[in-house]
Design a protein around this motif. Structure first.
Motif, short mmCIF file in Angstrom:
data_model
loop_
_atom_site.label_atom_id
_atom_site.label_comp_id
_atom_site.label_asym_id
_atom_site.label_seq_id
_atom_site.Cartn_x
_atom_site.Cartn_y
_atom_site.Cartn_z
N UNK A 3 -67.20 35.20 -22.70
CA UNK A 3 -68.03 34.91 -21.52
C UNK A 3 -67.21 34.99 -20.23
N UNK A 4 -65.93 35.38 -20.34
CA UNK A 4 -65.05 35.39 -19.16
C UNK A 4 -64.49 36.77 -18.82
N UNK A 5 -64.05 37.54 -19.81
CA UNK A 5 -63.24 38.72 -19.50
C UNK A 5 -63.85 40.10 -19.77
N UNK A 6 -64.91 40.27 -20.57
CA UNK A 6 -65.35 41.63 -20.90
C UNK A 6 -65.75 42.49 -19.70
N UNK A 7 -66.23 41.89 -18.62
CA UNK A 7 -66.60 42.69 -17.45
C UNK A 7 -65.39 43.22 -16.70
N UNK A 8 -64.20 42.79 -17.07
CA UNK A 8 -63.00 43.23 -16.36
C UNK A 8 -62.83 44.75 -16.44
N UNK A 9 -63.00 45.33 -17.62
CA UNK A 9 -62.77 46.76 -17.79
C UNK A 9 -63.76 47.60 -16.99
N UNK A 10 -65.07 47.38 -17.11
CA UNK A 10 -65.98 48.20 -16.29
C UNK A 10 -65.82 47.96 -14.79
N UNK A 60 -62.09 36.61 -9.85
CA UNK A 60 -61.63 35.70 -10.91
C UNK A 60 -62.75 35.51 -11.92
N UNK A 61 -62.41 35.71 -13.20
CA UNK A 61 -63.35 35.60 -14.31
C UNK A 61 -64.58 36.48 -14.09
N UNK A 62 -64.42 37.80 -14.27
CA UNK A 62 -65.54 38.72 -14.03
C UNK A 62 -66.74 38.48 -14.94
N UNK A 63 -66.53 37.78 -16.07
CA UNK A 63 -67.65 37.37 -16.89
C UNK A 63 -67.99 38.33 -18.01
N UNK A 64 -69.21 38.19 -18.56
CA UNK A 64 -69.61 39.03 -19.70
C UNK A 64 -69.91 40.46 -19.24
N UNK A 65 -69.88 41.37 -20.20
CA UNK A 65 -70.16 42.78 -19.89
C UNK A 65 -71.67 43.00 -19.80
N UNK A 66 -72.25 42.38 -18.82
CA UNK A 66 -73.69 42.46 -18.57
C UNK A 66 -73.91 43.36 -17.36
N UNK A 67 -74.71 44.40 -17.54
CA UNK A 67 -74.88 45.39 -16.48
C UNK A 67 -75.40 44.81 -15.19
N UNK A 68 -76.36 43.90 -15.27
CA UNK A 68 -76.90 43.29 -14.05
C UNK A 68 -75.86 42.46 -13.33
N UNK A 69 -75.03 41.75 -14.10
CA UNK A 69 -73.98 40.93 -13.47
C UNK A 69 -72.95 41.82 -12.80
N UNK A 114 -73.39 44.80 -11.60
CA UNK A 114 -73.99 45.37 -10.39
C UNK A 114 -74.06 44.34 -9.27
N UNK A 115 -74.32 43.07 -9.63
CA UNK A 115 -74.34 42.01 -8.61
C UNK A 115 -72.95 41.83 -8.01
N UNK A 116 -71.92 41.94 -8.83
CA UNK A 116 -70.55 41.82 -8.33
C UNK A 116 -70.22 42.99 -7.40
N UNK A 117 -70.58 44.20 -7.81
CA UNK A 117 -70.29 45.37 -6.98
C UNK A 117 -71.05 45.28 -5.65
N UNK A 118 -72.25 44.74 -5.69
CA UNK A 118 -72.99 44.56 -4.44
C UNK A 118 -72.32 43.56 -3.53
N UNK A 119 -71.77 42.48 -4.11
CA UNK A 119 -71.07 41.47 -3.32
C UNK A 119 -69.75 42.00 -2.77
N UNK A 120 -69.09 42.85 -3.55
CA UNK A 120 -67.81 43.42 -3.11
C UNK A 120 -68.02 44.41 -1.97
N UNK A 121 -69.08 45.20 -2.06
CA UNK A 121 -69.37 46.18 -1.03
C UNK A 121 -68.25 47.18 -0.87
N UNK A 122 -67.79 47.34 0.37
CA UNK A 122 -66.71 48.29 0.67
C UNK A 122 -65.33 47.61 0.63
#
Length: 301
Positions: free
Chosen positions: A86-93, A53-62, A64-72
Motif C-alpha cells: 500500500x506504500x511503494x508499488x506506484x513508485x515505478x510508474x 513520499x509514499x507514492x502508494x498502490x499501483x492504482x491508475x486513478x491515484x 493520475x491524481x499525483x501527476x495532476x498535482x505535480x503538474x510541470x
C-alpha cells in the motif's frame, strides 16, 4: 493495531490538499480496516522542486491524481518509507512518468507461510539509491533527512523536513506506518521486530519534531506525548503477557481473547502477530520459554 472508528465518507480521495507551505497530500482509494481512509501520499517542496513520499498502490486513478498535482514541477525523488504494497508499488510508474529516481528505503520481500494481516511486500520495488540513517535529499532551501526506524518492517524509514532559515516550516516528520495517530502499528515476525520497534519509538521521542504526517490517519500535533503513550502501551502489554503466563502456560490463541477482550474479533489476527512479536522479545531476554504452541515464564528470571 486498528483502534479508531473510520470517519464518515466521503473521504478526500484523489484531491490535492495543502497542509502547510511545503507539504501537500493526496489520498489513495484504498481505505480499509488496516489503512484507515487510505494511503496518504505527500508532495514535499515547491512547484519547482518536490519529493513524493509514499507514492502508494499501483492504482491508475491515484497515479493520475499525483501527476495532476505535480503538474510541470520537477520531481527530485520518489521516496518510500517501506515496501508494503500500500506504500511503494506506484513508485515505478511514477518514476517512468516523471523521470525521477526512486530514493529511500531498501528493497525487502519476505517469504512466509504464516497468514499475513499487514500488506504483503512489494517484490517489484527497485530503488535507484538506498538512503542510510541521516542521509539527505537536498533541494533549494530545504532538505529531507532519512531517519531509520526499523520495527514495523526492518527497512522502515521516516523523513524529517528542515527548511533553511525558518523554524515555522521546519520540524515536520513523515512517519509512514511507524507512528500513526489513529492506530498502533502491527509488528509481524519474522521481519517485524518488537525490540527494534521500541528502540525506534525512543529514537523519535528524543527528537523535537513539531508535527508528524503519517501514511494513514490524521496528522499528529503532539508527537512526543503520543510516542510516550505508545511506548507505555507496549510495556503494559508485555507485563500483561507475563502476568497471564504466570497463571498458566498458554498458546498465543489463548492469550489474545483475554488481552483484547472487547476488541472486534476480526482484529484478533493482527493482535496475535503483535503478541507473538512480544513473546519473541521476551524469549530473547530469557523471561519466557516455549514448548510446542504454549509459552510459560522462566522460573527465577
Amino acid at each position: 493495531m486498528p483502534a479508531m472508528t473510520l470517519p464518515p465518507q466521503p473521504w478526500p480521495t484523489g484531491k490535492c490538499e495543502q497542509l502547510e507551505p511545503l507539504v501537500r497530500r493526496v489520498l489513495a482509494a484504498n481505505g480499509s480496516t488496516f489503512t484507515y481512509t487510505g494511503t496518504q501520499t505527500y508532495l514535499v517542496g515547491t512547484d519547482d522542486e518536490l519529493v513524493v513520499i509514499d507514492p502508494g498502490p499501483a492504482d491508475g486513478d491515484h497515479i493520475q491524481a499525483l501527476l495532476g498535482a505535480i503538474g510541470e514541477g520537477q520531481v527530485l525523488a520518489i521516496a518510500c518509507t517501506h515496501t508494503h504494497r500500500d506504500h511503494s508499488p506506484a513508485a515505478a510508474p511514477l518514476a517512468e512518468a516523471t523521470g525521477a529516481p526512486i530514493i529511500g528505503c531498501a528493497a525487502l520481500a519476505i517469504e512466509s507461510d504464516a497468514p499475513r494481516v499487514d500488506a504483503p511486500f512489494d517484490k517489484l520495488y527497485a530503488p535507484d539509491l538506498v538512503l542510510a540513517d541521516g542521509e539527505r535529499i537536498c533541494a533549494t532551501g530545504w532538505t529531507l533527512t532519512a531517519i531509520a526506524t526499523p520495527g514495523h518492517t526492518s527497512n522502515h524509514l521516516c523523513y524529517a523536513l528542515d527548511v533553511e532559515g525558518s523554524d515555522e516550516e521546519s520540524g515536520a516528520l513523515f512517519t509512514g506506518d511507524h507512528v500513526m495517530g489513529w492506530s498502533t502499528s502491527v509488528v509481524v515476525p519474522p521481519d517485524g521486530d518488537m525490540a527494534d520497534y521500541m528502540a525506534s519509538l525512543m529514537k523519535l521521542y528524543e527528537r523535537e519534531d513539531r508535527i508528524y504526517y503519517p501514511a494513514h490517519g490524521p496528522a499528529v500535533e503532539n508527537p512526543r506525548q503520543l510516542v510516550r503513550g505508545m511506548f507505555g502501551h507496549r510495556k503494559q502489554r508485555e507485563r500483561q503477557i507475563i502476568r497471564l503466563l504466570e497463571e498458566e502456560a498458554r498458546p498465543i490463541a489463548a492469550l489474545v481473547p483475554v488481552m483484547y477482550k472487547g476488541v472486534d474479533e476480526k482484529l484478533w489476527p493482527a493482535a496475535s502477530q503483535s503478541v507473538h512479536a512480544h513473546l519473541i522479545e521476551l524469549e530473547r531476554r530469557g523471561e519466557v520459554a516455549r514448548s510446542g504452541e504454549s509459552w510459560s515464564p522462566i522460573a527465577g528470571r
